[in-house]
Motif scaffolding. Structure first.
Motif, PDB file in Angstrom:
ATOM      1  N   THR A  23       0.884  -1.178   0.000  1.00 46.44           N
ATOM      2  CA  THR A  23       0.000   0.000   0.000  1.00 46.44           C
ATOM      3  C   THR A  23       0.917   1.222   0.000  1.00 46.44           C
ATOM      4  O   THR A  23       2.139   1.080   0.128  1.00 46.44           O
ATOM      5  CB  THR A  23      -0.963   0.076   1.219  1.00 46.44           C
ATOM      6  N   GLY A  28       0.776  -4.543   4.044  1.00 44.56           N
ATOM      7  CA  GLY A  28      -0.217  -5.179   4.890  1.00 44.56           C
ATOM      8  C   GLY A  28      -0.159  -6.693   4.758  1.00 44.56           C
ATOM      9  O   GLY A  28       0.349  -7.238   3.769  1.00 44.56           O
ATOM     10  N   LEU A  54      -8.838  -5.320  12.831  1.00 42.24           N
ATOM     11  CA  LEU A  54      -8.087  -5.161  11.585  1.00 42.24           C
ATOM     12  C   LEU A  54      -8.733  -4.087  10.712  1.00 42.24           C
ATOM     13  O   LEU A  54      -9.923  -3.823  10.837  1.00 42.24           O
ATOM     14  CB  LEU A  54      -8.114  -6.484  10.805  1.00 42.24           C
ATOM     15  N   THR A  88      -8.002   6.016   7.221  1.00 42.23           N
ATOM     16  CA  THR A  88      -8.876   4.911   7.625  1.00 42.23           C
ATOM     17  C   THR A  88     -10.056   5.496   8.380  1.00 42.23           C
ATOM     18  O   THR A  88      -9.870   6.337   9.269  1.00 42.23           O
ATOM     19  CB  THR A  88      -8.084   3.919   8.519  1.00 42.23           C
ATOM     20  N   ARG A 111     -10.607   1.331   4.588  1.00 45.28           N
ATOM     21  CA  ARG A 111      -9.666   2.191   3.866  1.00 45.28           C
ATOM     22  C   ARG A 111      -9.562   1.777   2.408  1.00 45.28           C
ATOM     23  O   ARG A 111      -9.554   0.586   2.091  1.00 45.28           O
ATOM     24  CB  ARG A 111      -8.285   2.081   4.533  1.00 45.28           C
ATOM     25  N   PRO A 132      -3.639  -5.970   8.698  1.00 44.06           N
ATOM     26  CA  PRO A 132      -2.844  -5.111   9.559  1.00 44.06           C
ATOM     27  C   PRO A 132      -1.495  -4.910   8.887  1.00 44.06           C
ATOM     28  O   PRO A 132      -1.255  -5.483   7.815  1.00 44.06           O
ATOM     29  CB  PRO A 132      -2.684  -5.965  10.817  1.00 44.06           C
ATOM     30  N   SER A 133      -0.618  -4.115   9.475  1.00 43.16           N
ATOM     31  CA  SER A 133       0.726  -4.003   8.926  1.00 43.16           C
ATOM     32  C   SER A 133       1.395  -5.378   9.019  1.00 43.16           C
ATOM     33  O   SER A 133       1.155  -6.129   9.963  1.00 43.16           O
ATOM     34  CB  SER A 133       1.512  -2.950   9.704  1.00 43.16           C
ATOM     35  N   ARG A 185      -5.431   7.993  15.352  1.00 41.91           N
ATOM     36  CA  ARG A 185      -4.000   7.778  15.091  1.00 41.91           C
ATOM     37  C   ARG A 185      -3.581   8.797  14.042  1.00 41.91           C
ATOM     38  O   ARG A 185      -4.172   8.835  12.963  1.00 41.91           O
ATOM     39  CB  ARG A 185      -3.756   6.353  14.577  1.00 41.91           C
ATOM     40  N   ARG A 207      -9.293  -0.356  23.484  1.00 36.50           N
ATOM     41  CA  ARG A 207      -8.813  -1.034  22.303  1.00 36.50           C
ATOM     42  C   ARG A 207      -8.525  -0.119  21.128  1.00 36.50           C
ATOM     43  O   ARG A 207      -8.257  -0.568  20.046  1.00 36.50           O
ATOM     44  CB  ARG A 207      -9.811  -2.108  21.875  1.00 36.50           C
ATOM     45  N   PHE A 208      -8.585   1.180  21.345  1.00 31.19           N
ATOM     46  CA  PHE A 208      -8.292   2.052  20.235  1.00 31.19           C
ATOM     47  C   PHE A 208      -6.798   2.047  19.947  1.00 31.19           C
ATOM     48  O   PHE A 208      -6.001   1.674  20.775  1.00 31.19           O
ATOM     49  CB  PHE A 208      -8.869   3.450  20.497  1.00 31.19           C
ATOM     50  N   PRO A 209      -6.439   2.419  18.705  1.00 31.35           N
ATOM     51  CA  PRO A 209      -5.076   2.228  18.237  1.00 31.35           C
ATOM     52  C   PRO A 209      -4.012   2.890  19.098  1.00 31.35           C
ATOM     53  O   PRO A 209      -4.247   3.932  19.680  1.00 31.35           O
ATOM     54  CB  PRO A 209      -5.083   2.861  16.853  1.00 31.35           C
ATOM     55  N   GLY A 210      -2.872   2.245  19.099  1.00 29.47           N
ATOM     56  CA  GLY A 210      -1.701   2.832  19.725  1.00 29.47           C
ATOM     57  C   GLY A 210      -1.819   2.968  21.217  1.00 29.47           C
ATOM     58  O   GLY A 210      -1.230   3.854  21.816  1.00 29.47           O
TER      59      GLY A 210
END
Ligand code: TXA
Ligand code: MG
Length: 315
Positions: A23, A28, A54, A88, A111, A132-133, A185, A207-210
């Protein structure tokens, strides 16, 4: 464009296998988003906890309603402004979407990536790709196909090589369920571009990112330093006998015991090259990386976010 490669990738996805996808942000680790068993393979390959949601990659904004129960006017607007692109959107999950993909949440991340090979794959596959990455959990995201091969090689059925990622850091994640965008993020679609109220993004739930203090981290210890303190911190690290590297545009006189991981001051180039430099530090068996934070503005904010997490305490 390589049609044979795309056909093979579609076949792997249809059989419930894993395909590493290029991407514009990072590579990913993709699976058919409508196949829960396939999605579960992603978690196993990454060593990622199953409650981590994800991102579902889709071919166009017209597919949002397949995955989201309610496509808000805000989501429509942001999609039309920034898709395909490094953005996203979080929306309420459509009832048909497997919780294996959303980590048990009632929301979904969507996304449309701006990468020609990835878009061709999405169009040909005609479904959503959960990805995911493509790195081990907590590690540095891959920005080339070679990075994916080194890290997950044997666990992936196919790696689509789309060259080096041009953005280099993960997409901006925006909660688009309400009337104003809430950034979860930071990324290349900046707060300035979104005209979002940054303060409302603070103090997010579990559970939100980062949420993990240590994320995007190399094996080497990353230490954030002020530019003025660089020389002193460097001498100190060397006195401790640590193999030390500077991650910066470094012209300072610091002797030849220090490795230079030259990184441009231009935020676009900095973002593009950051992860490759962190990987290089590990390849060179560096023990401590000294990094100066860029200005807290625009794309600089996202780079700071990743560097702070790379420097976070490991558990
Ligand atoms: O640029 C990117 O976003 C890359 C490329 C491959 O698209 N993907 C990526 O995925 O960075 P990943 O899994 O490494 O990070 C996705 C983040 C995770 O932190 C996850 O918690 C968050 O998105 N996320 C996914 N679904 C969510 C949801 N429903 N609500 C809140 N956060 C969500
Ligand atoms: Mg990741």
């Amino acid at each position: 464009m390589n049609n044979t490669q795309i056909h093979s990738a579609v076949a792997v996805l249809r059989q419930g296998g894993l395909v590493a996808i290029p991407t514009e942000t990072v590579y990913g680790l993709g699976a058919d988003a409508s196949n829960p068993q396939a999605a579960e393979k992603i978690f196993a390959a990454k060593g990622r906890p199953a409650d981590h949601p994800l991102i579902v990659h889709i071919a166009g904004a017209n597919q949002m309603s397949r995955w989201a129960s309610q496509v808000t006017p805000l989501a429509q607007k942001l999609a039309s402004l920034y898709w395909p692109g490094p953005l996203t959107l979080i929306l309420n999950r459509h009832a048909s979407v497997s919780k294996a993909v959303t980590g048990g949440l009632d929301t979904i991340a969507l996304r449309v990536p701006a990468h020609p090979l990835c878009l061709s794959l999405l169009k040909e596959f005609a479904g959503g790709i959960a990805a995911p990455s493509a790195n081990r959990f907590g590690g540095v995201s891959p920005t080339t196909a070679a990075h994916v091969r080194e890290e997950l090689g044997e666990k992936v059925d196919l790696i689509l090589d789309g060259g080096a990622c041009t953005v280099g850091i993960e997409s901006t994640i925006v909660d688009a369920r309400g009337d104003i965008p809430r950034i979860l993020r930071p990324g290349a679609i900046t707060a300035e571009m979104l005209q979002a109220d940054q303060t409302s993004a603070q103090g997010e739930v579990e559970r939100f990112p980062g949420q993990h203090a240590s994320h995007y981290a190399p094996k080497a210890q990353v230490l954030l330093v002020e530019r003025e303190a660089l020389e002193e911190t460097c001498k100190h690290a060397l006195a401790q006998g640590l193999r030390t590297a500077l991650l910066n545009q470094t012209s300072q006189e610091l002797g030849d015991q220090v490795l230079r991981l030259e990184l441009s001051n231009n935020p676009e180039i900095m973002a593009r090259d950051l992860y490759a430099k962190l990987r290089l530090a590990d390849a060179l068996k560096v023990e401590r990386v000294l990094a100066v934070l860029p200005e807290d503005l625009g794309l600089g904010r996202a780079i700071r976010d990743r560097l702070v997490r790379a420097a976070g305490p490991k558990n």
